[in-house]
Scaffold this active site. Sequence first.
Site, mmCIF file in Angstrom:
data_model
loop_
_atom_site.group_PDB
_atom_site.id
_atom_site.type_symbol
_atom_site.label_atom_id
_atom_site.label_comp_id
_atom_site.label_asym_id
_atom_site.label_seq_id
_atom_site.Cartn_x
_atom_site.Cartn_y
_atom_site.Cartn_z
ATOM 1 N N GLY A 290 0.790 -1.223 0.000
ATOM 2 C CA GLY A 290 0.000 0.000 0.000
ATOM 3 C C GLY A 290 0.822 1.272 0.000
ATOM 4 N N GLY A 291 2.150 1.141 0.106
ATOM 5 C CA GLY A 291 3.010 2.319 0.113
ATOM 6 C C GLY A 291 3.184 2.892 -1.277
ATOM 7 N N LYS A 367 10.914 4.675 5.900
ATOM 8 C CA LYS A 367 11.881 5.354 5.043
ATOM 9 C C LYS A 367 12.009 6.852 5.294
ATOM 10 C CE LYS A 367 8.590 5.811 1.186
ATOM 11 N NZ LYS A 367 7.486 5.067 1.786
ATOM 12 N N LYS A 409 20.355 6.039 0.310
ATOM 13 C CA LYS A 409 20.756 6.455 1.654
ATOM 14 C C LYS A 409 21.489 5.338 2.400
ATOM 15 C CE LYS A 409 17.128 9.914 2.011
ATOM 16 N NZ LYS A 409 16.769 9.831 0.579
ATOM 17 N N LYS A 421 18.873 0.181 6.265
ATOM 18 C CA LYS A 421 18.712 -0.386 4.922
ATOM 19 C C LYS A 421 19.986 -1.087 4.468
ATOM 20 C CE LYS A 421 15.526 0.004 2.589
ATOM 21 N NZ LYS A 421 14.336 -0.887 2.457
ATOM 22 N N VAL A 451 12.012 9.196 -5.357
ATOM 23 C CA VAL A 451 11.044 9.079 -6.443
ATOM 24 C C VAL A 451 10.038 10.211 -6.325
ATOM 25 C CG1 VAL A 451 11.258 6.625 -6.890
ATOM 26 C CG2 VAL A 451 9.759 7.392 -5.072
ATOM 27 N N VAL A 458 9.699 15.493 -1.702
ATOM 28 C CA VAL A 458 9.510 16.913 -1.387
ATOM 29 C C VAL A 458 8.469 17.551 -2.298
ATOM 30 C CG1 VAL A 458 11.863 17.176 -0.551
ATOM 31 C CG2 VAL A 458 11.373 17.615 -2.957
ATOM 32 N N THR A 475 15.821 22.480 3.440
ATOM 33 C CA THR A 475 16.737 22.352 4.571
ATOM 34 C C THR A 475 18.049 23.092 4.360
ATOM 35 O OG1 THR A 475 17.553 20.257 3.679
ATOM 36 C CG2 THR A 475 15.759 20.143 5.280
#
Length: 637
Positions: A290-291, A367, A409, A421, A451, A458, A475
């Site tokens: 569902g992500g 994540k 990352k 990860k 993605v 963002v 940032t």
Amino acid sequence: MFSLNPIWTMPRAGKRAVSLFFDTVFIFVSFWAAFYSRMGAIDVFWQDIEYWYVFVSVTVVTLAVFTHFGLYRAVLRYLGLQAVVTIAFGAALSALSIILFSYYFQIFLPRSVPVIYATFLVTLSGGARLFVRFLISDFLISGRTPVLIYGAGKAGRQLYQVVSQSEDYRVVAFIDDNLKKHKTTIQGVTIFRPQYISRLLGKHQVEKVFLAVPKASRNERKRIIERFSDFPIEVMTIPSLSDIVSGELKIEQLKEVAIDDLLGRDSVSPNQLLLEKNIKDKTVMVTGAGGSIGSELCRQIIKYKPSRLVLFEASEFSLYSIERELNQKAQGIEIVPIMGNVQNQKRLVNTMTSFGVETVYHAAAYKHVPLVEYNVAEGIQNNVFGTYRAACAAIEAGVSSFVLISTDKAVRPTNVMGTTKRLAELGLQALAKGYQKDHQTLFSMVRFGNVLGSSGSVIPLFKAQIAKGGPVTVTHKDIIRYFMTIPEAAQLVIQASAMAKGGDVFVLDMGEPVRISDLAKNLIHLSGLEVKDDLNPEGDIEILYTGLRPGEKLFEELLIGDSVSKTSHDRIMTAQEVSMEQVEYNQLLDDLQQAAQDYDQQALRQLMLQAPTGFVPTDGIGDLVWAQSNVNKSQTN
């Protein structure tokens, strides 16, 4: 000032009556002016009642002809060549009727009078209508938004027709890269070279630009969009080329420029054999279905006809949403919604065994960098232990292929999320070369960057901030990231996993990195707004630099080491990474489990530093519960 608005707003019957009245006047003027032009006087003709009989008869015939051919049903704002042809044809019949009636009433008629009469009638009746059309057009477009159309080809011409009939926009100019079209016109609208963009925007106070370049590559579209990046102009684009060809282009179909056009990367045609290898006629399972990544994987997977797709998801609402969506386009593919947590190995084994799962795409993960930084133990449990238990379940259930969705990352991580990860990758590498050499499961990992449009991206945040009037928060002014569209990333993941030999770490070519501050500025400008800063204090949206978040770094990397090999796919590479032995990794898991149970954040941090992850933290321990407990202890003491 005199207003024409009462005339424009008259009912249709009233407008027809006005047209009939003026056409009668035009016939009268044309009739007598023709005699005057030919004879130099009309006194003799004027006084003869027979000429008046001819005039009345000609008037009745002419108005009847005009009515028959629909001249009074025509909408003046859309008056075109057809109406002019109708008037000319009607005038010719009217001139012929003069000849017939003059013969009937036995009057003197110079041969040139009918020709002169027809010329006058066409000029007066046609010219008057064109003049009124001009007034109506000027009246109607006075409040419309001025726009430019970029592209003067077939799509641009069709778009012009659509825009011309709308009540919201008026086209003031075309822009086209073809120098041969410069200063030529399309229905009175001039075509200019791109060098004239700045001048046209200022002269006409243009607020929007419509892109009509459906055949342009993504790199070409990026180049076009960048020409408007310094102006507060909203850029919109037409839909697909198929909609244009089918004639279904409508003004409502104009949409915002896709943000992935700013990346300038043309997608590579996928390899159909690779896409189908682990999917077609197989039972496929996606964890975290569902992500944002998991759901797109599911959308891509059903295109390649698996026999069954198992959706494994911890969030009830996310599972409901993706199951409902997929069932609408499954076309005979069985969709199986399973609620479960990847940390529950027995649930995973039972699911995989019961449905005979052959391929697993493991997308379930925490994540969000700051959130994992604030919840260290949970991040480790879900990302490290969840991945390892899912992998072990795949071995136990006899799954053929297990693919971990990893991240850039994980490369020389500066935060807990990236480290977890990388630890997950180490677990799969250990299983791939460990003592369980007789198992059939083929493990691989696919690593890529951000993605566009994902829950952690963002882009949705920036758009929401712009919609609220700002500020847009970034940032750091120099922070850069790699970006890829979700569909492209999902397709590349599927293709990469099909090339796996066991323990492979695949790296996707993410193209050139993008400066986030530039992305924010482009989004502001493409929304038709100006950036508010020291150089432009009257701007609309301010960009606020908030400082790097816990664990965040300026630059992302996609590889560890320099041992990189190409594959048969242009956008997929494979990297040789440092790995751990199975026994060594199992000991690390035991130590992590014990430290997590004891809630020993110092021990967790030390274990992550000691593991071959390349972890170089930029901040101290950020776990919120641990930090608050320390505050409570200090207050008690």
